[in-house]
Design a protein around this motif. Sequence first.
Motif, PDB file in Angstrom:
ATOM      1  N   PHE A  23      64.728 -20.279  39.173  1.00 46.91           N
ATOM      2  CA  PHE A  23      63.838 -20.172  40.319  1.00 46.91           C
ATOM      3  C   PHE A  23      64.682 -19.886  41.562  1.00 46.91           C
ATOM      4  N   VAL A  24      64.272 -18.871  42.313  1.00 46.26           N
ATOM      5  CA  VAL A  24      65.044 -18.419  43.470  1.00 46.26           C
ATOM      6  C   VAL A  24      64.110 -18.211  44.658  1.00 46.26           C
ATOM      7  N   GLY A  25      64.709 -18.053  45.824  1.00 46.87           N
ATOM      8  CA  GLY A  25      63.944 -17.794  47.032  1.00 46.87           C
ATOM      9  C   GLY A  25      64.548 -16.680  47.849  1.00 46.87           C
ATOM     10  N   ARG A  54      59.859 -17.321  50.357  1.00 45.46           N
ATOM     11  CA  ARG A  54      59.021 -17.109  49.191  1.00 45.46           C
ATOM     12  C   ARG A  54      59.758 -17.579  47.942  1.00 45.46           C
ATOM     13  N   THR A  55      59.010 -18.025  46.952  1.00 43.01           N
ATOM     14  CA  THR A  55      59.577 -18.544  45.710  1.00 43.01           C
ATOM     15  C   THR A  55      59.334 -17.559  44.571  1.00 43.01           C
ATOM     16  N   LYS A  93      68.825  -7.679  44.444  1.00 44.27           N
ATOM     17  CA  LYS A  93      67.901  -8.347  45.379  1.00 44.27           C
ATOM     18  C   LYS A  93      68.597  -9.530  46.009  1.00 44.27           C
ATOM     19  N   ASN A  94      68.563  -9.592  47.324  1.00 42.11           N
ATOM     20  CA  ASN A  94      69.205 -10.686  48.055  1.00 42.11           C
ATOM     21  C   ASN A  94      68.402 -11.965  47.874  1.00 42.11           C
ATOM     22  N   ILE A  95      68.938 -12.902  47.107  1.00 42.81           N
ATOM     23  CA  ILE A  95      68.201 -14.108  46.760  1.00 42.81           C
ATOM     24  C   ILE A  95      69.062 -15.345  46.944  1.00 42.81           C
ATOM     25  N   ASN A  96      68.387 -16.474  47.016  1.00 45.35           N
ATOM     26  CA  ASN A  96      69.060 -17.770  47.074  1.00 45.35           C
ATOM     27  C   ASN A  96      68.593 -18.618  45.909  1.00 45.35           C
TER      28      ASN A  96
END
Length: 312
Positions: A120-122, A127-128, A307-310
């Motif tokens: 699971f990333v944001g 947004r999740t 995609k730039n994600i956290n």
Amino acid sequence: MSISTREKIDVLQKFLKDYHNEIRSKHIDNIVALRIGKKNINGKPTNVYSIVFQVVKKINPDELDPKFVIPKKIQIDFPDGKKRFIKTDVEETGKFKFHFGIASEVKSKYSIHFGSVGLFVGDNLNRTYMLTNYHVVAESFISKRRFRYRRPLSQTKSDVRIIDRNGSDINGRFEEGLISHEIDAAFVELPIDPDPRLNILPDNSRIQGRVLVRPLPPSIKNKPVIIYSFYNPTGVNSVISDNSAVLYTDDEKIFFEDIIQIRPKVTQGGDSGGLVLNAKFAVLGIIVGGDNLCSYAIPFYKIDDFKNINIL
């Protein structure tokens, strides 16, 4: 001028990346993957690095037309100006299969088969997303030769269902994805706030960041990994056998470069999208499929480049 082992491996891996299609062209129906590895003689590894041909089935050279026989050596130009003959090796690994299957955790209206939740990333807009493989949620798109997707504004309905181990579920929207020679990833937006607890592992361990070294160095070979997927919900251990393999699928348009090879195989149909962690619980990649001997994973740094994600 001498050349170090690391430099030699770098040259050989670049050679595979540049010429693998040409190398495979005469053996397109039988070669599953190409990688750099130590040559085996009588089942025992030597200290000689070779170009390893992973095949569906070994065939006696005497049964082949000479022009279709895999050469024992391949001549390669090195940066020091010398031409070196690099030995080859042949290993029977069986056919590669994407690891989607019945009764897994991710179900999409665009796919017949199923796969696993990876992570699971944001994003920076709070947004999740759920991360899995493109081939898990977009099987019908692939059959129509559509290898990239971005949700149109007119598509506002949920189209992906995520089912947890207790039978509860949540619906989301397939937001974006890509399958190419670099990546096989899909992002499904969920109607929930970002929450780090989503990524707590079944044994209550927590993910400790990500591995973003690019490309993954040869030193990562023989390092342990832990895989969490539908059929391995509490985690299963294996070992990285190659950091930069070239992998082929049944679809001539779909192959993967610089993919992680994991041995022994610990995944099966339904495990595509599963999470791969290193021994420090840092995210290394997500499972994409396997053959008879190995599991394979897309490096996480490639997904991060897309995609730039956290990580929540």
